[in-house]
Write an enzyme that holds these catalytic residues in place. Sequence first.
Site, PDB file in Angstrom:
ATOM      1  CE  LYS A 126      -3.839   1.355  -0.402  1.00 50.68           C
ATOM      2  NZ  LYS A 126      -5.879   0.636  -0.535  1.00 50.68           N
ATOM      3  CG  ASP A 166      -7.282   3.945  -0.672  1.00 50.51           C
ATOM      4  OD1 ASP A 166      -7.799   2.769  -1.090  1.00 50.51           O
ATOM      5  OD2 ASP A 166      -7.128   4.212  -0.189  1.00 50.51           O
TER       6      ASP A 166
HETATM    7  P1  NDP Z   1     -13.484   8.004  -2.846  1.00 46.46           P
HETATM    8  O1  NDP Z   1     -12.003   9.295  -3.329  1.00 46.46           O
HETATM    9  O2  NDP Z   1     -13.293   7.861  -4.579  1.00 46.46           O
HETATM   10  O3  NDP Z   1     -14.460   8.403  -2.429  1.00 46.46           O
HETATM   11  C1  NDP Z   1     -13.935   7.979  -0.566  1.00 46.46           C
HETATM   12  C2  NDP Z   1     -15.591   8.521  -0.082  1.00 46.46           C
HETATM   13  O4  NDP Z   1     -15.142   8.681   1.233  1.00 46.46           O
HETATM   14  C3  NDP Z   1     -15.753  10.483  -0.120  1.00 46.46           C
HETATM   15  O5  NDP Z   1     -17.082  10.405  -0.551  1.00 46.46           O
HETATM   16  C4  NDP Z   1     -15.005  11.046   0.694  1.00 46.46           C
HETATM   17  O6  NDP Z   1     -16.001  12.210   0.692  1.00 46.46           O
HETATM   18  C5  NDP Z   1     -15.389   9.947   1.774  1.00 46.46           C
HETATM   19  N1  NDP Z   1     -14.249  10.302   2.654  1.00 46.46           N
HETATM   20  C6  NDP Z   1     -13.659  10.117   2.508  1.00 46.46           C
HETATM   21  N2  NDP Z   1     -12.763  10.443   3.853  1.00 46.46           N
HETATM   22  C7  NDP Z   1     -13.905  10.619   4.684  1.00 46.46           C
HETATM   23  C8  NDP Z   1     -14.002  10.829   6.448  1.00 46.46           C
HETATM   24  N3  NDP Z   1     -12.731  11.150   6.995  1.00 46.46           N
HETATM   25  N4  NDP Z   1     -15.127  10.751   6.385  1.00 46.46           N
HETATM   26  C9  NDP Z   1     -16.880  10.880   5.670  1.00 46.46           C
HETATM   27  N5  NDP Z   1     -16.266   9.995   4.588  1.00 46.46           N
HETATM   28  C10 NDP Z   1     -15.354  10.457   4.142  1.00 46.46           C
HETATM   29  O7  NDP Z   1     -12.288   6.245  -2.263  1.00 46.46           O
HETATM   30  P2  NDP Z   1     -12.757   4.990  -2.741  1.00 46.46           P
HETATM   31  O8  NDP Z   1     -15.195   5.071  -2.486  1.00 46.46           O
HETATM   32  O9  NDP Z   1     -12.485   4.443  -3.527  1.00 46.46           O
HETATM   33  O10 NDP Z   1     -12.554   4.133  -1.739  1.00 46.46           O
HETATM   34  C11 NDP Z   1     -13.459   4.293  -0.307  1.00 46.46           C
HETATM   35  C12 NDP Z   1     -12.937   3.376   0.697  1.00 46.46           C
HETATM   36  O11 NDP Z   1     -13.066   2.327  -0.068  1.00 46.46           O
HETATM   37  C13 NDP Z   1     -11.775   3.742   1.293  1.00 46.46           C
HETATM   38  O12 NDP Z   1     -11.544   2.985   2.735  1.00 46.46           O
HETATM   39  C14 NDP Z   1     -10.813   2.478   0.586  1.00 46.46           C
HETATM   40  O13 NDP Z   1      -9.338   2.059   0.756  1.00 46.46           O
HETATM   41  C15 NDP Z   1     -12.241   1.464   0.097  1.00 46.46           C
HETATM   42  N6  NDP Z   1     -10.997   0.604  -0.938  1.00 46.46           N
HETATM   43  C16 NDP Z   1     -11.361   1.088  -2.606  1.00 46.46           C
HETATM   44  C17 NDP Z   1     -11.220   0.288  -3.346  1.00 46.46           C
HETATM   45  C18 NDP Z   1     -11.090   1.157  -4.662  1.00 46.46           C
HETATM   46  O14 NDP Z   1     -11.289  -0.041  -6.241  1.00 46.46           O
HETATM   47  N7  NDP Z   1     -11.893   2.256  -4.862  1.00 46.46           N
HETATM   48  C19 NDP Z   1     -10.997  -1.256  -3.160  1.00 46.46           C
HETATM   49  C20 NDP Z   1     -10.666  -1.848  -1.860  1.00 46.46           C
HETATM   50  C21 NDP Z   1     -11.127  -0.522  -0.744  1.00 46.46           C
HETATM   51  P3  NDP Z   1     -14.980  13.783   0.091  1.00 46.46           P
HETATM   52  O15 NDP Z   1     -15.500  13.729  -0.662  1.00 46.46           O
HETATM   53  O16 NDP Z   1     -16.091  14.606   0.898  1.00 46.46           O
HETATM   54  O17 NDP Z   1     -13.961  13.544   1.067  1.00 46.46           O
END
Ligand code: NDP
Length: 444
Positions: A126, A166
Site C-alpha cells: 500500500k 484508492d
Molecule cells: P473515493 O475517494 O472515491 O471516495 C471516498 C468517499 O469517502 C468520498 O465520498 C469521501 O468524501 C468520503 N470520505 C473520505 N474520507 C472521509 C472521512 N474522513 N470522513 C467522511 N467521509 C470521508 O475513494 P474510494 O471510493 O475509492 O474508497 C473508499 C473506501 O474504499 C476506502 O476505505 C478505500 O480504501 C476502500 N477501497 C477502495 C477500493 C477501490 O477500488 N477504489 C478497493 C478496496 C477498498 P469527500 O469526497 O468529501 O472526501
Amino acid sequence: MSYVDEVIEQVVKQNPAEPEFHQAVKEVLESLRVVVDANEEKFRKDALLERLVNPERQFKFRVPWVDDKGQVQVNTGYRVQFNSAIGPYKGGLRLHPSVNLGIIKFLGFEQIFKNSLTGLPIGGGKGGSDFDPKGKSDREVMAFCQSFITELYRYIGADTDVPAGDIGTGAREIGYMYGQYKRIKGVYEGVLTGKGLSYGGSLARKEATGFGLLYITAEMLKSNGQDIAGKTVAVSGSGNVAIYATQKAQELGAKVVTVSDSTGWVYDPDGIDLEALKEIKEVKRARLTEYKNYRPNSEYHDGKGVWTVKVDIALPCATQNELDLEDAKALVANGVMAVCEGANMPTTLEATEYLQKSGVYFLPGKAANAGGVATSALEMSQNSERLSWSFEEVDSKLQGIMVNIFHNLDAAAKKYGFDGNYVVGANIAGFEKVVDAMTAQGIV
Ligand code: NDP
C-alpha cells in the site's frame, strides 16, 4: 503469555503512534488465535507472526512540487511493501491529508489477506501521500503525481510492485503517474492498475469494488436464505466504491436511501438518483449539498448520520472507523440485518463485536471489497497477454471470484467451529495460503 498476545504487545511497542496499524493487527491476530494455538511451536520457531507483521520493506520520501502561484509545496510519499509470498506487491495509493505511515501500514497489512482471499497471485502492499487533490487544479495534481512517481518509479514494476487507486487516486491521477513512469523508464508495462481504457485499463475495473461488494453481499444473504431484492440499504461515502455499490444494489432490486461525503449526508426516501449522484461526484466533483437540486424530496444533513436511518443492510463505503459503537447500536435498534464493508476497516472493533453479538451478518472489508484488487489482477493478466477482455467477461470473472471468496471464508469459519463468523473465516482463509507460501520459501 500466548504467542498471539506477545506479538500484539510487540507491535504496539515497536510501532508507537500508529493506532490504526495496531487495530488491524489486533483484529487479524485475535481471530487467528485458534489456528496459531494449534501450530504454536512451529510458528514460534519460525517467528512466523513476527515476519507477518513486519513489512518486507517500506519507503518514505519527499515529494516537492510547484503550485499555481509558483510556491513550492512539499508532501510526504509512502510505499509499504508488506508481503510478497504469493505474488508481486499489490495495493492502492491513498492521497488524503490524513495519510501517515501507520495508516499505510494498516492498509498494507489488511491487503495481504484480502489479496490472498481473491485466489489470485498477488502479494500485499500500500502507499500514498498526505497530498490532498481536493481543490487543486489539474496542473497542480499533475505536478504532484509526476514528482511522486519520479521517486517511486525505482521501487515498482509490473513483476515487482503494482500500485492502483484508492481514496483521492482516481483515473486522472493514475494517468499522470503512468505517463511519468513510462517517460522515465521507457517501458510500456502494466505497472499501475486502474488505467484508462485507451492505455491498458480493464473494462469493469471502475465498477469492480462496488459491484463485487454487492455480489458477495447477495451471495451471503442467499446462503442464509435471504434475498437482496426488496431490501433497503444505507450506503456511506459517494466516491468510487459508494457509487458503484449503489448502482449494483439498484440493479439487484434493492433500494439505496443514503449516501454521504466528508461534510454531510443525503437521505432520499425514493431511492438515490444514480445519474444525479454520478453527475455531482464524477463530472462536477462537487459537494452533496447539490443533490437536493436534482431531488427536491430528499433531505441533506450536515455531519454524520447515515447509520441512524432504518435499513435492512448497511454498506459503509467511505473510510476507516466511520461506523462506531453508537452507530452500531442505532443500526441494530432499527433492525439492520447485514453490515458489509465496502471501505477498509470502516467499522471499529467494538462496533463489529456488537453487531456480531446482536446476530447481524457482518462481512469484513478484506473479503467484501476484494473485487477491486481482484479486477486489478485481471487487468495485470490482460496487460501481460496484451489483450483486452470484454466488460461481460471481466464482470463474470469478478462475480465468480466474489462468490468463491464467500464460500471459502464460510467454509474456514465452519471448519474451525466459528460458523457464521465471517471475520474469523476471512482471516483464516487468507492467512492459510500466505503461511503455506512463506513456509515453503524458507526464512526470508
Ligand atoms: P473515493 O475517494 O472515491 O471516495 C471516498 C468517499 O469517502 C468520498 O465520498 C469521501 O468524501 C468520503 N470520505 C473520505 N474520507 C472521509 C472521512 N474522513 N470522513 C467522511 N467521509 C470521508 O475513494 P474510494 O471510493 O475509492 O474508497 C473508499 C473506501 O474504499 C476506502 O476505505 C478505500 O480504501 C476502500 N477501497 C477502495 C477500493 C477501490 O477500488 N477504489 C478497493 C478496496 C477498498 P469527500 O469526497 O468529501 O472526501
